[in-house]
Design an enzyme around this catalytic site. Structure first.
Site, short mmCIF file in Angstrom:
data_model
loop_
_atom_site.label_atom_id
_atom_site.label_comp_id
_atom_site.label_asym_id
_atom_site.label_seq_id
_atom_site.Cartn_x
_atom_site.Cartn_y
_atom_site.Cartn_z
N LYS A 239 -4.43 56.06 -11.84
CA LYS A 239 -3.19 55.57 -11.24
C LYS A 239 -1.96 56.31 -11.74
CE LYS A 239 -4.80 50.89 -10.17
NZ LYS A 239 -4.60 49.43 -10.40
N ARG A 240 -2.07 56.92 -12.92
CA ARG A 240 -0.89 57.64 -13.43
C ARG A 240 -0.57 58.87 -12.56
NH1 ARG A 240 -4.97 59.06 -16.97
NH2 ARG A 240 -5.48 61.28 -17.07
#
Length: 505
Positions: free
Chosen positions: A272-273
């Site tokens: 998700k980063r």
């Protein structure tokens, strides 16, 4: 047991309904689909829901929804049936214990009666040494495998059977060879050899009767006659366990196809980063399903030429297993935007309006009724690479921003606020008397004004564009914006700008 002899290629997508459809999961499904279609085979959907503690409500629906949106039509599955069902693992529980007990009887597995407390006592030092690994066994008899000391491995068969018959909780573990080498062939990584001494006696059947992921996979793949097993390369380390199970049962193993990992631009595993990593997340950010599929098809696979744009049918025709790379793939969001832009520009105008309309409505709730949306879509289509750009590009249509008059100064156009005020006054009169408010009529009026005044077209167009938009960057030039806004709103905004310039003198 069901024989594996079959001339038909059969692949399966077997997601666990534990969350959203990750880009890596979707690529696996896509490659399984492409292998089946390119070889004239069958694509099967199987839901692996035996890890009850990790199930997420709505995840199964997300699988169906995603496969449908990207066009991966399964030939067999829970919703369409088939000859090898049920296609939901929790509905197949009656199949796993007989197979596990058959391995026990043949000496390839054994019952383990170790309590949860005993396993946890083994787990603590292993965890502190960084060697802990959850094998998913769960249940009362314990879930821990790494570091297991094979305490029950050599229990006499009579004692094991007696304790099981008395109802004593137990799991069934695979009896791994203590020496030697397990060898298997992978279609991507070639020949793989693993020292058997490195393999743990993994749990096959938990004490609640549910199979572990590894065991259920092998049994179901065999019974469903799966010929090609496609999964991420992170499962290479588990494959010797699968291989030994096939050998223990006397079954022909499938063709193993392990895919390279998908990383972010920083070289680390995609998460998700890096941005949206689920299919639905990417759609929510304004990417077309077709563009997503095209982009992820090339994450670890090469068609062997220069072609980059593929329809799904085109991918089916071009796909070859030997085109899969061993090297990690990188999801480059700039590249994804490029693909998306190509697909957006290739849409028919009415199709682009259909996909863009909801994004326009986000920025212009209730205001779109007075606008010519087809003209707005025509202005947006050549300029948009991600649908989520649209609200920011069109918000000025709802409400003119409080812009700085210095925007009227443009060195390239050789304009300044004084010239802009003069040109806007003339343009306002010219446009007010215009008979038809069409693109051609607007263009003729403003270019004709520039010619009569001895000015470059930009010296008229730039002030008009700033007056009607209040922003330097717009989807289209002055003519497109005038056409979208309509006569009344366009003249109102030009009049406001002219007065603001006059007041600033």
């Amino acid at each position: 047991m069901v024989p594996t002899t079959t001339s038909s290629v059969r692949t399966r997508f077997a997601p666990s309904p534990t969350g959203f459809m990750h880009v890596g999961n979707l690529r696996t499904a896509l490659y399984e689909y492409l292998i089946a279609r390119s070889l004239g085979g069958t694509f099967v959907l199987r839901i692996e829901d035996t890890d009850r503690g990790r199930l997420v409500d709505g995840a199964v629906d997300a699988v169906y929804r995603t496969l449908a949106r990207v066009g991966l039509r399964h030939d067999e599955g829970p919703d369409v049936g088939g000859d090898f069902g049920p296609y939901v693992q929790s509905e197949r529980l009656h199949l796993y214990r007989p197979h596990a007990e058959a391995l026990v009887a043949a000496g390839h597995a054994y019952r383990c009666f170790c309590t949860k407390e005993r396993l946890e006592s083994l787990r603590a030092p292993a965890a502190s040494a960084g060697a802990a690994e959850d094998d998913g066994s769960g249940a009362a008899a314990g879930a821990f495998s790494a570091g297991y000391d094979r305490h029950c491995r050599d229990l006499p068969a009579e004692e094991s059977a007696r304790r099981a018959a008395a109802g004593e909780p137990h799991v069934i573990r695979q009896r791994m060879p203590l020496e030697g080498t397990t060898v298997f062939e992978d279609a991507v990584y070639g020949r793989i050899e693993v020292d058997d001494a490195e393999l743990e006696d993994q749990v096959l059947l938990k004490s609640d009767g549910f199979p572990t992921y590894n065991f259920a996979n092998v049994v179901d793949d065999h019974l469903m006659r799966i010929t090609h097993v496609v999964r991420g390369s992170e499962y290479l380390s588990s494959t010797p366990k699968y291989q030994l199970l096939y050998e223990a049962f006397g079954w022909k193993p499938p063709v193993y196809v392990h895919l390279p990992v998908v990383n972010g631009a920083d070289g680390k595993k995609l998460s998700k980063r890096h941005g949206a990593v689920s299919f639905e997340g990417l759609v929510d950010e304004g990417y077309l399903p077709e563009a997503i599929v095209n982009c992820i098809a090339l994450l670890g696979w090469s068609p062997g030429g220069t072609q980059e744009i593929f329809t799904l049918d085109g991918l089916c025709r071009a796909f070859r297993i030997d085109g899969i790379s061993r090297s990690p793939a990188v999801l480059d969001y700039d590249r994804l935007r490029w693909f998306n832009g190509e697909y957006l520009r290739a849409l028919a105008p009415e199709a682009f309006l259909a996909v863009a309309s909801s994004w326009i409505a986000r920025a212009l709730p209730g205001a779109g009724a007075g606008l010519d949306l087809s003209r707005l879509a025509a202005a947006l289509q050549p300029r948009v690479t991600q649908l989520s750009q649209i609200p920011g590009m069109v918000s000025f249509l709802k409400e003119l921003p409080d812009y700085d008059l210095r925007l009227f100064a443009n060195e390239k156009m050789k304009t300044d606020p004084a010239l802009a005020a003069a040109m806007l006054g003339l343009a306002e009169k010219e446009l007010a008397g215009l008979g038809e408010w069409t693109h051609d009529a607007l263009h003729a009026a403003l270019t004709g004004l520039a010619q009569r005044e001895g000015r470059k077209n930009g010296q008229v167009m730039w002030p008009v564009r700033i007056a009607v938009s209040g922003t330097e960057v717009t989807p289209g030039g002055a003519i497109e914006i005038l056409a979208v806004l309509g006569r009344d709103e366009s003249l109102r905004r030009i009049g406001m700008a002219r007065r603001k310039l006059a007041d600033a003198r």
